[in-house]
Design a protein around this motif. Structure first.
Motif, PDB file in Angstrom:
ATOM      1  N   MET A 141       0.813  -1.215   0.000  1.00 19.81           N
ATOM      2  CA  MET A 141       0.000   0.000   0.000  1.00 19.81           C
ATOM      3  C   MET A 141       0.847   1.265   0.000  1.00 19.81           C
ATOM      4  O   MET A 141       0.333   2.361   0.221  1.00 19.81           O
ATOM      5  CB  MET A 141      -0.913  -0.006   1.235  1.00 19.81           C
ATOM      6  CG  MET A 141      -1.763  -1.256   1.408  1.00 19.81           C
ATOM      7  SD  MET A 141      -3.017  -1.432   0.130  1.00 19.81           S
ATOM      8  CE  MET A 141      -4.134  -0.115   0.592  1.00 19.81           C
ATOM      9  N   SER A 142       2.139   1.145  -0.212  1.00 19.00           N
ATOM     10  CA  SER A 142       3.026   2.305  -0.157  1.00 19.00           C
ATOM     11  C   SER A 142       2.726   3.295  -1.289  1.00 19.00           C
ATOM     12  O   SER A 142       2.281   2.920  -2.369  1.00 19.00           O
ATOM     13  CB  SER A 142       4.488   1.862  -0.260  1.00 19.00           C
ATOM     14  OG  SER A 142       4.843   0.995   0.787  1.00 19.00           O
ATOM     15  N   PRO A 161       3.258  -0.346   6.394  1.00 19.31           N
ATOM     16  CA  PRO A 161       3.962  -0.775   7.613  1.00 19.31           C
ATOM     17  C   PRO A 161       4.630  -2.137   7.488  1.00 19.31           C
ATOM     18  O   PRO A 161       5.634  -2.407   8.145  1.00 19.31           O
ATOM     19  CB  PRO A 161       2.866  -0.774   8.684  1.00 19.31           C
ATOM     20  CG  PRO A 161       1.576  -0.780   7.944  1.00 19.31           C
ATOM     21  CD  PRO A 161       1.839  -0.076   6.655  1.00 19.31           C
ATOM     22  N   ARG A 162       4.099  -3.012   6.618  1.00 13.53           N
ATOM     23  CA  ARG A 162       4.741  -4.306   6.390  1.00 13.53           C
ATOM     24  C   ARG A 162       6.055  -4.125   5.642  1.00 13.53           C
ATOM     25  O   ARG A 162       7.082  -4.714   6.006  1.00 13.53           O
ATOM     26  CB  ARG A 162       3.800  -5.228   5.613  1.00 13.53           C
ATOM     27  CG  ARG A 162       2.542  -5.605   6.375  1.00 13.53           C
ATOM     28  CD  ARG A 162       1.456  -6.153   5.476  1.00 13.53           C
ATOM     29  NE  ARG A 162       0.929  -5.120   4.600  1.00 13.53           N
ATOM     30  CZ  ARG A 162      -0.135  -5.267   3.799  1.00 13.53           C
ATOM     31  NH1 ARG A 162      -0.772  -6.434   3.783  1.00 13.53           N
ATOM     32  NH2 ARG A 162      -0.559  -4.282   3.030  1.00 13.53           N
ATOM     33  N   ILE A 213      11.179   3.486   1.123  1.00 16.95           N
ATOM     34  CA  ILE A 213      12.305   2.607   1.436  1.00 16.95           C
ATOM     35  C   ILE A 213      13.635   3.357   1.342  1.00 16.95           C
ATOM     36  O   ILE A 213      14.543   3.156   2.154  1.00 16.95           O
ATOM     37  CB  ILE A 213      12.310   1.387   0.483  1.00 16.95           C
ATOM     38  CG1 ILE A 213      11.210   0.406   0.882  1.00 16.95           C
ATOM     39  CG2 ILE A 213      13.656   0.673   0.507  1.00 16.95           C
ATOM     40  CD1 ILE A 213      11.471  -0.351   2.167  1.00 16.95           C
ATOM     41  N   ALA A 214      13.753   4.241   0.372  1.00 16.54           N
ATOM     42  CA  ALA A 214      15.013   4.972   0.185  1.00 16.54           C
ATOM     43  C   ALA A 214      15.381   5.794   1.417  1.00 16.54           C
ATOM     44  O   ALA A 214      16.567   5.992   1.720  1.00 16.54           O
ATOM     45  CB  ALA A 214      14.911   5.877  -1.043  1.00 16.54           C
ATOM     46  N   ASP A 215      14.376   6.256   2.150  1.00 15.33           N
ATOM     47  CA  ASP A 215      14.639   7.079   3.338  1.00 15.33           C
ATOM     48  C   ASP A 215      15.306   6.290   4.455  1.00 15.33           C
ATOM     49  O   ASP A 215      15.862   6.882   5.394  1.00 15.33           O
ATOM     50  CB  ASP A 215      13.333   7.685   3.858  1.00 15.33           C
ATOM     51  CG  ASP A 215      12.709   8.658   2.871  1.00 15.33           C
ATOM     52  OD1 ASP A 215      13.467   9.284   2.110  1.00 15.33           O
ATOM     53  OD2 ASP A 215      11.470   8.788   2.878  1.00 15.33           O
ATOM     54  N   LYS A 241       6.085   7.606   8.369  1.00 14.53           N
ATOM     55  CA  LYS A 241       4.747   8.005   7.939  1.00 14.53           C
ATOM     56  C   LYS A 241       4.108   6.809   7.232  1.00 14.53           C
ATOM     57  O   LYS A 241       4.366   6.542   6.052  1.00 14.53           O
ATOM     58  CB  LYS A 241       4.826   9.202   6.995  1.00 14.53           C
ATOM     59  CG  LYS A 241       5.640  10.374   7.527  1.00 14.53           C
ATOM     60  CD  LYS A 241       5.042  10.962   8.805  1.00 14.53           C
ATOM     61  CE  LYS A 241       5.795  12.226   9.219  1.00 14.53           C
ATOM     62  NZ  LYS A 241       5.226  12.832  10.445  1.00 14.53           N
ATOM     63  N   VAL A 242       3.312   6.041   7.983  1.00 16.59           N
ATOM     64  CA  VAL A 242       2.809   4.770   7.464  1.00 16.59           C
ATOM     65  C   VAL A 242       1.424   4.927   6.848  1.00 16.59           C
ATOM     66  O   VAL A 242       0.618   5.772   7.247  1.00 16.59           O
ATOM     67  CB  VAL A 242       2.770   3.682   8.561  1.00 16.59           C
ATOM     68  CG1 VAL A 242       4.168   3.371   9.057  1.00 16.59           C
ATOM     69  CG2 VAL A 242       1.864   4.089   9.708  1.00 16.59           C
TER      70      VAL A 242
END
Length: 546
Positions: free
Chosen positions: A353-354, A361-362, A506-508, A529-530
């Motif tokens: 869901m990103s 969150p997963r 993910i890059a963060d 920030k999920v």
């Protein structure tokens, strides 16, 4: 020597090496006496979080810890943390100054307050018996696995102790292991010999020395699969027949295999609604056995076909000695392959869901599991998010996961991680919090920094009390009271001396890798920030059971 000093020295001599709390006039001399004797004092306002630190330290270290509080409001402020410890049967000593005059503004019925949340009480009543009474309270906490409130009346604290009284201070003897009866051993062996799909579910009572070895040997004999309750997570880490956690946190494969068992044995495990998904993981024809060294625990949460009163390690060994032959049981090559491939939730496919603004969150937790060192100790807060760190973050063993959730109070997670970190300074401490719990416990960021803990705090930030949003939202209720404006929690953490990073993709997470390879001179907070598009699977299970 006055009673306050004598009791402080005696408690340290009795094995209490850590005391947490907030010092006021009523507990000043007692706390200082413990420190002078060699105990470490951890100042942690407010006192309910100090109680949780003491609780987590006791769970992780296996020692009796102490909480020191002022009379009246010092104790009332601590009640939430004391309730969690009491409901979890944590060996904890609450040292509470006490006023006995009902006309005092500090007066409350401290005994009644303790009993209301499940703690037991004791009192120092005289100078002659003070040391003996204090040591007896330590022994009771250890032997009965109870949270004990030791009331310390101010007028008694100020009395002079006889010269020979301090000689009575000594550590209590080790808790004697309960030997099961021969009849119970034979009955359990017979149940296992008839079984074809046995599952062992180990709980808090299986965390002691030698329990894993005894249980895995018995499971091998009868072909049993292995699972744990949440509080014992990690006990069977690395075993090829481990299903990890039973209950709401179980993977689909684990839930399928547990629900198909013909025998379930709870080893030091309450088999409560969380561990059994409100009973839905227990089939209608499944034989249920419960082993516990406290007879009153047998059948408390559900009816059992066989209740065995006995120490987990001793009982498993006696059944192994009594049984004959080996059987395949639930352990087939097909199931071994399935467990290896699908028992971990991270191996179960999901729709990510990103987005560019919010990370699933997963996805976040799987990435953190790969980045963070394997030797870790994790403390988890309560909330919609809690299933993600509790399942997707691996732990090295049962000393790597501290789960203070018996009372389900939001805001205990950071204090939990601090207490666990002090008990295991050899591991990287990780606190997993929701944004609501993080803001409730912001003052504890100062405690982390002051103690110099190289901690990683991960905040699952959905700008809401997510549990309520996903429970009441689908029914059309207004949600203004449980949704909040965006908060820069990373900036809040930097104000307390943390390194703070915001993660949306993910890059963060490269900032986390950089922190890990750096000096770790300041703790790190990850404001993640999920995505909050849907409720967590474990919460859906929980609400379905109500």
């Amino acid at each position: 020597m006055k009673v306050a000093e004598a009791v402080g020295r005696a408690l340290h001599a009795a094995g209490v090496d850590h005391v947490f709390g907030v010092v006021g006039s009523g507990n000043f001399h007692l706390t200082n006496a413990m420190v002078a004797a060699g105990a470490r004092f951890v100042a942690a306002p407010p006192s309910w979080r100090a109680a949780t630190m003491a609780d987590a330290y006791a769970r992780t270290s296996g020692k009796v810890a102490a909480l020191s509080v002022h009379q009246g409001p010092g104790l009332t402020n601590a009640v939430t943390g004391v309730a969690e410890a009491a409901k979890s049967r944590t060996p904890l000593l609450v040292l509470a100054a006490e006023v006995t005059r009902p006309t005092s503004n500090f007066y409350v019925d401290q005994e009644a307050l303790a009993h209301a949340v499940g703690a037991v009480t004791a009192r120092v009543t005289s100078a002659e018996n003070a040391v003996e009474q204090a040591c007896a309270a330590v022994g009771r906490a250890l032997h009965e696995r109870r949270t004990v409130l030791l009331n310390m009346p101010l007028e008694v604290q100020a009395l002079e102790v006889p010269d020979d009284a301090s000689a009575l201070a000594a550590p209590p003897p080790e808790r004697a292991a309960v030997e099961p009866t021969a009849a119970d051993v034979a009955a359990l062996a017979q149940v296992l010999e008839r079984s074809r799909r046995p599952v062992f579910v180990a709980g808090r009572g299986s965390r002691g020395p030698g329990c894993r070895a005894a249980l895995t040997a018995l499971a091998e004999r009868y072909g049993a699969l292995l699972a744990t309750s949440a509080v014992a997570r990690g006990l069977f880490r690395g075993d090829p027949w481990s299903l990890d956690v039973s209950g709401g946190f179980a993977s689909p494969l684990a839930a399928e295999l547990i629900s198909a068992a013909d025998v379930i044995v709870g080893w030091g495990c309450a088999l409560n609604m969380w561990t059994t998904r409100h009973g839905r993981l227990i089939g209608p024809r499944t034989t249920v056995v419960q082993v516990d060294d406290d007879a009153s625990a047998l059948g408390t949460h559900r009816d059992v076909h066989l209740g065995v009163t006995g120490d987990v390690r001793l009982t498993a060994r006696r059944v192994l000695e009594a049984g004959a032959g080996r059987q395949e049981g639930y352990r087939t090559a097909e199931r071994a392959a399935a467990i290896a491939a699908r028992v971990r939730l991270r191996d179960v496919p999901y729709e990510d869901m990103s987005s560019r603004e919010r990370i699933d969150p997963r996805t976040l937790t799987i990435a953190l599991d790969d980045i963070l060192p394997a030797e870790r100790v994790i403390g988890v807060d309560s909330g919609n998010f809690m299933g993600y760190p509790s399942t997707y973050l691996s732990v090295p063993d049962h000393h790597g996961f501290c789960f203070t959730q018996a009372f389900q109070s939001i805001g205990l997670g950071l204090a939990t991680a601090i207490g666990a970190a002090l008990a295991r300074p050899d591991r990287l401490p990780v606190a997993a919090l929701g944004d609501g719990g993080a803001l409730m416990s912001a003052a504890e960021l100062d405690t982390v920094r002051r103690l110099g803990l190289p901690m990683v705090v991960v905040v699952y930030n959905d700008d809401a009390y997510g549990a309520e949003v996903h429970h009441f939202g689908p029914e059309g209720h207004a949600l203004d009271t449980v949704r909040f404006p965006p908060t820069d929690i990373a900036a809040v953490a930097r104000g307390y001396g943390f390194e703070g990073v915001t993660v949306r993709t993910i890059a963060d997470l490269k900032a986390v890798q950089d922190w890990l390879t750096g000096p770790r001179s300041a703790p790190l907070l990850v404001d993640a920030k999920v995505a909050g598009d849907r409720g967590s699977w474990w919460l859906e299970e929980a609400f379905r059971g109500h």
